[in-house]
Design an enzyme around this catalytic site. Structure first.
Site, mmCIF file in Angstrom:
data_model
loop_
_atom_site.group_PDB
_atom_site.id
_atom_site.type_symbol
_atom_site.label_atom_id
_atom_site.label_comp_id
_atom_site.label_asym_id
_atom_site.label_seq_id
_atom_site.Cartn_x
_atom_site.Cartn_y
_atom_site.Cartn_z
ATOM 1 N N PRO A 166 21.603 -15.628 22.960
ATOM 2 C CA PRO A 166 22.562 -15.896 24.031
ATOM 3 C C PRO A 166 22.226 -15.308 25.409
ATOM 4 O O PRO A 166 22.968 -14.484 25.949
ATOM 5 C CB PRO A 166 23.860 -15.311 23.473
ATOM 6 N N CYS A 167 21.132 -15.761 25.984
ATOM 7 C CA CYS A 167 20.800 -15.299 27.332
ATOM 8 C C CYS A 167 21.838 -15.788 28.347
ATOM 9 O O CYS A 167 21.928 -15.242 29.447
ATOM 10 C CB CYS A 167 19.383 -15.703 27.729
ATOM 11 N N HIS A 168 22.649 -16.777 27.962
ATOM 12 C CA HIS A 168 23.718 -17.234 28.851
ATOM 13 C C HIS A 168 24.784 -16.147 29.043
ATOM 14 O O HIS A 168 25.564 -16.225 29.988
ATOM 15 C CB HIS A 168 24.364 -18.524 28.322
#
Length: 161
Positions: A122-124
């Site tokens: 989850p780099c978001h």
């Protein structure tokens, strides 16, 4: 989305219009010493089911196995992203501190940008220290949509497009 898997797990989840997608695909094939073939496997089937549940707000933690590529440092960054809980955000600075080197902020940001397994890694969930939406290879509009789906955005962080 483009999805990719090996016999060991998922190695690719990318948006069809990702910046430098062709280069990303070539580098991935090279790093895995593999080539892309169009076929189903157990991990892709599981991923599709889990993504459907995630987008229906019925799944917060993916269980499908992942195959990391990249340098040791990049893989540590990807592992650290997995520690950010659903519905929460963090910053590059906090991520660098978590990894033990506050001065590695730029290296952490670069590694985040090389993540080939969007949504699952989850780099978001990384935002600017001031709460702003910062770089996301899938597009800021998608980052905001994912964070909104997860309930991670405050109303003050939402903006009209």
């Amino acid at each position: 989305m483009f999805l990719g898997a090996t016999e060991n797990g998922i190695c690719l989840v990318e948006f069809h219009d990702r910046i430098h997608l062709e280069k990303t695909l070539l580098k991935l094939a090279e790093s895995l010493n593999a080539q892309f073939v169009e076929q189903e496997n157990q991990h892709l089937s599981q991923l599709k089911d889990e993504l459907a549940l995630y987008f229906d707000k019925k799944l917060q933690n993916f269980k499908v196995p992942l195959v990391f590529t990249g340098t040791d440092f990049q893989q540590k960054v990807f592992q650290s992203l997995l520690q950010i809980p659903y519905g929460n955000t963090s910053t590059y600075k906090k991520q660098a501190i978590f990894l033990g080197d506050e001065k590695a902020i730029r290296a952490v940001a670069t590694a985040n940008g090389l993540n080939k397994i969007a949504v699952l890694i989850p780099c978001h969930r990384i935002i600017g220290s001031d709460g702003s939406m910062v770089g996301y290879a899938g597009g800021i509009h998608r980052k905001e949509a994912l964070l909104q789906l997860e309930g991670a955005l405050q109303n003050t962080q939402l903006r009209l497009l």
